[in-house]
Scaffold this motif. Structure first.
Motif: not given
Length: 553
Positions: A490, A456-459, A400-401, A394-395, A398, A251, A428
């Motif tokens: 999310s 992905t965009h986790p946040t 990205e994948t 990963n999400t 926080n 992380s 992130s």
């Protein structure tokens, strides 16, 4: 009547592509490889026009432009390999030329006969026939009725609307992907070298040797099923392993960002042609038109002139960028019920037992802003859900994948059949692929093309950041249809499928030298939604495989 192109016209079209020295040399070499792979498929399917155009374009790129690229000396060995391939392609071009000339001559003769027939019929009565507005005798000619969703093109292929025939597209793709996989294994088991394999593919001789090899291999394998199982097991072990779970990535400290990118603009739409053609038999004897312009000279005689300037942009420019502090709105996603044509039913014109790719050709579903056609991409609906599951760990941290959408060209449409997860390093706000060559080596072995990527965009919300735009520009240069899928689990909307506008988006991003994850661009209309009414359709039942190239943990 669909008018085929003359060789001179195909050559002119082949030379009309945007070349930019700001694009890395490696990207152009991969573009040349993608052209080669597509040309091979088009030739096998009997589309000589597209095969000739792509082979000539590759020759123009490799012999005429890349030697003057600023990074040419750094990729000297790769450029030399590309030149050798072009030299072999010259024989294929000479083989394709008379077939193209014959088709065009047949068109001219068929058109002349049609005009003579119309002149004769115009002297008779002009009774209306079933809404066509032509005479009763004309109704006896081979006409495709308007509104049926299909007609025959100049290659005698049934041209289909992608949205209205997704079920048929899935059936064609399943059959052809399976056939290609069997043929690929047969070639490998026969012990042919890459050079021998390419030589046998030259000059339109695909089906003869490949199908015979498949038949012999299948007959031999049927004698000993256990032997085949051992071979398949070894192949799976020696190839990159299939998905076994998401990786554990160290992380990183999240970096906050308040920058919001401009709203996604809807794609510019252009009406698709709706004229109904007449089917005519081609004559047995061709009359050859004048020879096309010569190919670029061999490497030793290349001109030192600078590459041609890019074509001018449209006179009407977009307004300057105005940064909004609110999250950008995303166009609403189409539901299955509002696609063009019901997903569970194909048009009656598509019924029939023959599912071979040479029998069908899917019409372009959309166009770039510059008017260039975009081939349809068929996407498995379950793919993004599988990817979100892979990225879940990963999400939660926080991070990205990213993954890559790989597939193949069938009947003038692109089918996503593999989700490849590369080795990567994440934060992130970023996700960088590690060991990029592993991805392209895998695609080469499996004869796949990179059709886009997913991350992905986790946040963050569902949008394309500046870093995303710069990453995607390299793939859209290789293939205009390339797409980027963004998943924001999310947020609402939770996902989107995008492409750069062209113009102004692609050229703007390629010429941008700014750094940083979030930075503005001078143009507002940088990217757009690629889902309907764009060129991407989700197709239920389309199979795909997950391949994980990350190291085991």
């Amino acid at each position: 009547m669909v008018r085929p192109l003359k060789v001179e016209e195909i050559v002119s079209r082949a030379q009309q592509f945007d070349y930019n020295t700001l694009t890395p040399m490696l990207s152009w070499l991969r573009t040349a490889d993608a052209m080669q792979r597509q040309a091979d498929i088009y030739e096998r399917e009997g589309d000589d026009q597209k095969a000739y155009e792509l082979l000539f374009r590759k020759a123009d790129l490799v012999l005429g432009k890349l030697p003057h690229h600023p990074q040419a000396h750094e990729q000297e060995a790769a450029l030399k390999d590309a030149r050798r391939t072009v030299v072999k392609n010259l024989e294929r071009l000479e083989t394709l030329k008379p077939r193209i000339n014959k088709r065009y001559t047949g068109y001219e003769e068929a058109l002349k006969k049609r005009q003579e027939r119309q002149a004769e019929l115009s002297k008779r009565h002009t009774a209306q026939v079933d809404g066509f507005g032509i005479s009763e005798d004309m109704g006896r000619l081979s006409l495709a009725r308007k509104g049926s969703g299909s007609w025959f093109d100049d290659n005698n292929q049934r041209s289909l609307d992608a949205g209205a025939n997704r079920d048929l597209a899935v059936k064609i793709a399943k059959k052809e992907i399976k056939r290609r996989d069997v043929a690929r294994r047969a070639v490998r088991q026969a012990g042919l070298s890459p050079e021998e394999e390419q030589d046998r593919r030259t000059g339109g001789l695909w089906s003869q040797w490949e199908d015979e090899l498949v038949t012999k291999t299948t007959r031999s394998n049927s004698v000993d099923d256990l032997s085949q199982q051992i071979i398949d097991t070894r192949r799976r072990v020696e190839s990159p392993r299939h998905f076994k779970g998401s990786s554990s990535v160290d992380s990183a400290t999240p970096r906050a960002s308040t920058y919001r990118y401009p709203a996604v603009q809807p794609p510019t739409l252009f009406e698709l042609p709706g004229d109904t053609p007449i089917i005519q038999e081609l004559p047995a004897e061709p009359v050859f038109p004048k020879s096309p312009p010569p190919l670029p000279p061999p490497p030793a005689e290349l001109s030192a002139d600078a590459p041609p300037k890019l074509p001018p942009k449209p006179t009407q420019r977009q307004p300057s960028l105005s940064i909004d502090t609110r999250p950008p709105p995303i166009p609403a996603k189409s539901t299955e019920s509002d696609e063009s044509g019901p997903d569970s039913h194909s048009t009656s014109a598509t019924t029939g037992p023959d599912l071979s790719p040479p029998s069908y050709s899917f019409k372009p579903a959309a166009y770039l802003e510059n008017g260039s056609a975009l081939r349809t991409i068929f996407l498995p609906p379950e793919l993004r859900h599988s990817f979100i599951s892979i990225a879940a760990s990963n999400t939660a941290r926080n991070l990205e994948t990213c993954g890559f959408l790989c597939g193949t060209l069938i009947s003038n449409a692109l089918f996503v059949s593999k989700l490849v997860i590369p080795e990567q390093e994440s934060t992130s706000d970023t996700c960088e692929m590690v060991n990029e060559s592993a991805l392209f080596d895998y695609c080469d072995r499996e004869e796949l093309m990179v059709l886009g990527w997913i991350h992905t965009h986790p946040t963050q919300t569902c949008f394309m950041s500046s870093r995303d735009l710069h990453t995607h520009s390299a793939y859209q240069v290789m293939m205009p249809e390339s797409i980027a899928i963004v998943c924001a689990p999310s947020k609402d909307p939770s996902w989107g499928v995008f492409r750069l506008t062209d113009p102004p988006g692609l050229k703007t991003v390629l010429s941008c030298k700014q750094t940083g994850i979030f930075h503005p661009h001078a143009e507002a209309n940088i990217y757009t939604d690629a889902l309907r009414p764009g060129h991407v359709f989700e197709a239920k039942g389309l199979d795909f495989e997950i391949v994980d190239l990350r190291p085991a943990h």
